[in-house]
Enzyme design. Structure first.
Site, PDB file in Angstrom:
ATOM      1  N   LYS A  22     -37.331  19.199   8.286  1.00 51.63           N
ATOM      2  CA  LYS A  22     -36.031  19.166   9.426  1.00 51.63           C
ATOM      3  C   LYS A  22     -35.331  17.946   9.189  1.00 51.63           C
ATOM      4  O   LYS A  22     -33.849  18.393   9.431  1.00 51.63           O
ATOM      5  CB  LYS A  22     -36.599  19.515   9.984  1.00 51.63           C
ATOM      6  CG  LYS A  22     -35.640  19.217  11.608  1.00 51.63           C
ATOM      7  CD  LYS A  22     -36.419  20.128  13.284  1.00 51.63           C
ATOM      8  CE  LYS A  22     -37.214  18.630  13.143  1.00 51.63           C
ATOM      9  NZ  LYS A  22     -36.234  17.700  14.187  1.00 51.63           N
ATOM     10  N   ASN A  23     -36.094  17.224   9.076  1.00 53.20           N
ATOM     11  CA  ASN A  23     -35.042  15.632   9.289  1.00 53.20           C
ATOM     12  C   ASN A  23     -34.246  14.907   8.723  1.00 53.20           C
ATOM     13  O   ASN A  23     -33.756  14.117   8.568  1.00 53.20           O
ATOM     14  CB  ASN A  23     -36.230  14.337  10.554  1.00 53.20           C
ATOM     15  CG  ASN A  23     -36.231  15.080  11.576  1.00 53.20           C
ATOM     16  OD1 ASN A  23     -36.010  15.809  11.872  1.00 53.20           O
ATOM     17  ND2 ASN A  23     -37.193  14.094  12.709  1.00 53.20           N
ATOM     18  N   CYS A 116     -33.775  13.353  26.188  1.00 53.33           N
ATOM     19  CA  CYS A 116     -35.280  14.055  26.577  1.00 53.33           C
ATOM     20  C   CYS A 116     -36.061  13.735  26.459  1.00 53.33           C
ATOM     21  O   CYS A 116     -36.777  12.690  27.464  1.00 53.33           O
ATOM     22  CB  CYS A 116     -34.905  14.670  24.925  1.00 53.33           C
ATOM     23  SG  CYS A 116     -35.841  13.518  23.765  1.00 53.33           S
ATOM     24  N   ARG A 121     -32.466   7.736  24.822  1.00 50.53           N
ATOM     25  CA  ARG A 121     -32.809   7.952  23.883  1.00 50.53           C
ATOM     26  C   ARG A 121     -30.795   7.566  23.379  1.00 50.53           C
ATOM     27  O   ARG A 121     -30.291   8.685  23.555  1.00 50.53           O
ATOM     28  CB  ARG A 121     -32.665   9.427  22.887  1.00 50.53           C
ATOM     29  CG  ARG A 121     -34.101   9.173  23.362  1.00 50.53           C
ATOM     30  CD  ARG A 121     -34.871  10.723  22.877  1.00 50.53           C
ATOM     31  NE  ARG A 121     -34.627  10.333  20.943  1.00 50.53           N
ATOM     32  CZ  ARG A 121     -34.809  12.310  20.209  1.00 50.53           C
ATOM     33  NH1 ARG A 121     -35.201  13.069  20.430  1.00 50.53           N
ATOM     34  NH2 ARG A 121     -35.064  11.976  18.492  1.00 50.53           N
ATOM     35  N   ASP A 307     -44.147  10.173  14.714  1.00 52.84           N
ATOM     36  CA  ASP A 307     -43.689  11.637  15.666  1.00 52.84           C
ATOM     37  C   ASP A 307     -45.397  12.456  15.039  1.00 52.84           C
ATOM     38  O   ASP A 307     -45.465  14.054  14.569  1.00 52.84           O
ATOM     39  CB  ASP A 307     -42.549  12.859  14.465  1.00 52.84           C
ATOM     40  CG  ASP A 307     -40.988  12.387  14.769  1.00 52.84           C
ATOM     41  OD1 ASP A 307     -40.436  12.276  13.959  1.00 52.84           O
ATOM     42  OD2 ASP A 307     -41.396  11.892  15.930  1.00 52.84           O
ATOM     43  N   ARG A 399     -38.535  24.917  16.958  1.00 52.94           N
ATOM     44  CA  ARG A 399     -36.815  23.898  16.812  1.00 52.94           C
ATOM     45  C   ARG A 399     -37.858  22.863  15.505  1.00 52.94           C
ATOM     46  O   ARG A 399     -36.987  22.650  14.287  1.00 52.94           O
ATOM     47  CB  ARG A 399     -37.270  22.820  17.417  1.00 52.94           C
ATOM     48  CG  ARG A 399     -36.436  23.366  19.180  1.00 52.94           C
ATOM     49  CD  ARG A 399     -36.545  22.175  19.533  1.00 52.94           C
ATOM     50  NE  ARG A 399     -35.381  21.130  19.153  1.00 52.94           N
ATOM     51  CZ  ARG A 399     -34.518  19.739  19.958  1.00 52.94           C
ATOM     52  NH1 ARG A 399     -34.998  19.245  21.074  1.00 52.94           N
ATOM     53  NH2 ARG A 399     -33.892  18.990  18.944  1.00 52.94           N
TER      54      ARG A 399
HETATM   55  C1  EPZ Z   1     -34.968  10.421  14.768  1.00 59.46           C
HETATM   56  O1  EPZ Z   1     -34.941  10.279  15.650  1.00 59.46           O
HETATM   57  C2  EPZ Z   1     -36.179  11.512  14.414  1.00 59.46           C
HETATM   58  N1  EPZ Z   1     -34.916  12.536  14.737  1.00 59.46           N
HETATM   59  C3  EPZ Z   1     -37.089  11.482  15.898  1.00 59.46           C
HETATM   60  O2  EPZ Z   1     -38.048  12.712  15.182  1.00 59.46           O
HETATM   61  C4  EPZ Z   1     -37.770  10.457  15.366  1.00 59.46           C
HETATM   62  O3  EPZ Z   1     -39.122  10.375  16.671  1.00 59.46           O
HETATM   63  C5  EPZ Z   1     -37.065   8.972  15.281  1.00 59.46           C
HETATM   64  O4  EPZ Z   1     -36.545   9.243  13.984  1.00 59.46           O
HETATM   65  C6  EPZ Z   1     -38.335   7.907  14.962  1.00 59.46           C
HETATM   66  O5  EPZ Z   1     -38.415   8.532  13.857  1.00 59.46           O
HETATM   67  C7  EPZ Z   1     -34.047  13.093  13.239  1.00 59.46           C
HETATM   68  O6  EPZ Z   1     -33.753  12.208  12.223  1.00 59.46           O
HETATM   69  C8  EPZ Z   1     -33.129  13.976  14.059  1.00 59.46           C
HETATM   70  P1  EPZ Z   1     -33.883   6.481  16.530  1.00 59.46           P
HETATM   71  P2  EPZ Z   1     -33.383   8.984  16.262  1.00 59.46           P
HETATM   72  O7  EPZ Z   1     -32.773   6.139  16.911  1.00 59.46           O
HETATM   73  O8  EPZ Z   1     -32.533   8.729  15.077  1.00 59.46           O
HETATM   74  C9  EPZ Z   1     -33.874   3.979  19.809  1.00 59.46           C
HETATM   75  C10 EPZ Z   1     -38.773  14.958  15.428  1.00 59.46           C
HETATM   76  O9  EPZ Z   1     -39.755  15.093  16.466  1.00 59.46           O
HETATM   77  N2  EPZ Z   1     -32.259   4.012  20.110  1.00 59.46           N
HETATM   78  O10 EPZ Z   1     -35.217   6.245  15.145  1.00 59.46           O
HETATM   79  O11 EPZ Z   1     -32.842  10.127  17.323  1.00 59.46           O
HETATM   80  C11 EPZ Z   1     -33.940   4.921  20.311  1.00 59.46           C
HETATM   81  O12 EPZ Z   1     -33.842   5.842  21.989  1.00 59.46           O
HETATM   82  C12 EPZ Z   1     -37.360  13.585  16.284  1.00 59.46           C
HETATM   83  O13 EPZ Z   1     -38.342  15.688  14.881  1.00 59.46           O
HETATM   84  C13 EPZ Z   1     -31.040   3.073  20.465  1.00 59.46           C
HETATM   85  O14 EPZ Z   1     -31.685   2.310  21.496  1.00 59.46           O
HETATM   86  O15 EPZ Z   1     -34.266   8.170  16.969  1.00 59.46           O
HETATM   87  C14 EPZ Z   1     -35.189   5.412  20.670  1.00 59.46           C
HETATM   88  O16 EPZ Z   1     -36.293   4.218  21.009  1.00 59.46           O
HETATM   89  C15 EPZ Z   1     -38.325  13.633  17.236  1.00 59.46           C
HETATM   90  N3  EPZ Z   1     -30.127   3.408  20.557  1.00 59.46           N
HETATM   91  C16 EPZ Z   1     -35.932   4.219  18.910  1.00 59.46           C
HETATM   92  O17 EPZ Z   1     -33.946   3.357  18.976  1.00 59.46           O
HETATM   93  C17 EPZ Z   1     -29.502   3.908  19.411  1.00 59.46           C
HETATM   94  O18 EPZ Z   1     -28.414   4.652  19.040  1.00 59.46           O
HETATM   95  C18 EPZ Z   1     -35.525   4.813  17.847  1.00 59.46           C
HETATM   96  O19 EPZ Z   1     -34.858   6.356  17.230  1.00 59.46           O
HETATM   97  C19 EPZ Z   1     -30.390   4.565  18.753  1.00 59.46           C
HETATM   98  C20 EPZ Z   1     -31.580   4.391  18.984  1.00 59.46           C
END
Ligand code: EPZ
Length: 418
Positions: A22-23, A116, A121, A307, A399
């Site tokens: 999915k990702n 969420c 996020r 995850d 999802r």
């Molecule tokens: C991706 O989310 C995945 N989703 C998530 O999978 C996964 O948990 C996550 O990466 C971490 O591996 C998809 O790929 C669609 P991040 P993403 O940006 O990109 C902070 C699932 O279960 N951050 O790597 O949204 C954020 O809050 C989902 O399939 C900022 O502060 O995660 C988090 O604490 C859940 N500012 C950390 O960085 C930003 O602009 C990592 O988030 C972006 C992120």
């Protein structure tokens, strides 16, 4: 609202086939906006988040044809380079259209994704990166509007304050048509990022270092169509490996990419679980003896994936000893713990750590899903619990897991959707 009814106690045996990731599919679908030609994607999982993304592409104006696991997208005529609130509120990953829309149409308007269950996020790093490439970004009425200069985005060095998976993907897609060279530093190294780079290169982009922490992109004036098969879903495969371990089964997980699962496999082996590669793309998991409690810390790839944290925590409730699980990526990702405690688990939450004392027999109960991976954790726990568990709000699991109950039934689980 669908529920799962699970009768615990059946060891998982036989085979389970992994679907596409999915990702990886979500950024790949967003990348289709970068060209007016048709892009054909194979091994797209039939899950709710994909339906949401294809609806978003259609609302932008792209033609989308889904046929089983193959999706063809032609974004020739785009009327509205926008991602409306109604869609974004159901899937935060809609922000992945920011980069491609700004790159191709010079303008993108995306509803600010809310938080969420697992955390606030924010997408500040996506926005900072787009501004580095010359975009003017404003935020009004709950929307982000990114406008490129008349001459288009221009390459730059973007250093992420912290590693962000979709932030890296968004900026890759913004940079591939920007003028000049872009260097993304402190980039995410997840396999899904590498898969996006592979697709972009097939579309004519000049990308080096996908999957490493430094990605170098030379902008090109346009991209063309391509055909690409999405990588297997390492989180789905990992979930089934953990389910095989917790039920004391003997399960072959097929069509996966073993090298994407090294961190989980190493942990499972530390617990005393047997995991062996059986031919290309297949891992066999067997648990015969007692399960040893081990500590685990989530990290960005190639570390232990956040995850899979919830699913691994469920496994540790059955392990002999104390396991300290530290969640370093998200601020509130232990929602599953309270539901597991209602099933009899002995867990104490202290900030970013969960202290799990086992083994504790779990008993079936009525439990509630809170987010995608927490619900997977409840399924894993229910498979070993004594008696019947009813899991509510399984739309969360739909999802990100394709036909999960059919796959589990085939491996001997007693699960039905009601
Ligand atoms: C991706 O989310 C995945 N989703 C998530 O999978 C996964 O948990 C996550 O990466 C971490 O591996 C998809 O790929 C669609 P991040 P993403 O940006 O990109 C902070 C699932 O279960 N951050 O790597 O949204 C954020 O809050 C989902 O399939 C900022 O502060 O995660 C988090 O604490 C859940 N500012 C950390 O960085 C930003 O602009 C990592 O988030 C972006 C992120």
């Amino acid at each position: 609202m669908d529920k799962f009814v699970i009768e615990g106690g059946a060891p998982l045996v036989g085979e389970i086939e992994t679907s596409g990731a999915k990702n990886a599919a979500l950024p790949a679908l967003a990348a289709c906006l970068l060209t007016e030609d048709t892009v054909t994607l194979h091994r797209i999982p039939r899950v709710k988040d994909i339906t949401t993304m294809t609806s978003l592409l259609r609302s932008i104006g792209a033609a989308v044809d889904a046929d089983g696991g193959t999706v063809r997208v032609e974004a020739r005529h785009v009327e509205k380079p926008e991602a409306p609130y109604e869609l974004v509120k159901t899937m935060r990953a809609s922000s992945l259209v920011l980069g491609p829309l700004a790159a191709r149409f010079g303008r993108a308007r995306v509803s600010i994704p809310g938080g969420c269950a697992i955390g606030a996020r924010p997408i500040n790093l996506h926005i900072n990166g787009l501004e580095q490439l010359g975009a003017q970004v404003t935020q009004t009425h709950g929307y982000i509007e990114a406008v490129a200069p008349p001459e288009g985005l221009r390459g730059s060095v973007v250093t992420f304050d912290r590693i962000t998976v979709t932030g890296t993907e968004d900026l890759m897609m913004a940079a591939v048509r920007a003028k000049g060279e872009t260097i993304l530093e402190n980039a995410a190294r997840e396999p899904e990022v590498q898969d996006l780079a592979d697709l972009l290169i097939k579309m004519g982009a000049k990308v080096e270092g996908g999957g490493t922490s430094t990605i170098r992109i030379e902008g090109v004036p346009s991209l063309h169509g391509a055909e690409h098969a999405i990588i297997p879903d390492r989180i789905e495969a990992g979930t089934f490996l953990i389910a095989g371990a917790i039920t004391g089964g003997n399960l072959l997980v097929t069509a996966c990419e073993p090298e994407h699962l090294n961190a989980l496999v190493a942990k499972l082996r530390q617990c005393g679980v047997t995991v062996e590669q059986e031919g290309p793309g297949a891992l066999r998991v067997r648990r015969t003896g007692t399960l040893r409690a081990v500590d685990m810390i989530t990290e960005e790839h190639p570390g232990f994936p956040t995850d899979l944290q919830a699913q691994f925590l469920a496994l540790m409730t059955q392990a002999d000893g104390i396991s300290i699980i530290t969640e370093t990526i998200f601020e509130n990702r232990f929602m599953h713990a309270s539901e597991l405690m209602r099933m009899g688990a002995n867990i104490r939450i202290e900030g970013r750590q969960a202290i799990v004392a086992g083994p504790r027999e779990l008993s079936g109960a009525q439990v509630m899903s809170s987010d995608l991976r927490a619900s997977a954790s409840l399924v894993v726990a229910a498979l070993v619990a004594r008696g019947e568990t009813v899991i509510d709000r399984v739309y969360h699991i739909d999802r990100g897991y394709e036909a999960i109950e059919a796959k589990l039934v085939k491996a001997g689980a007693r699960i039905r959707r009601v």
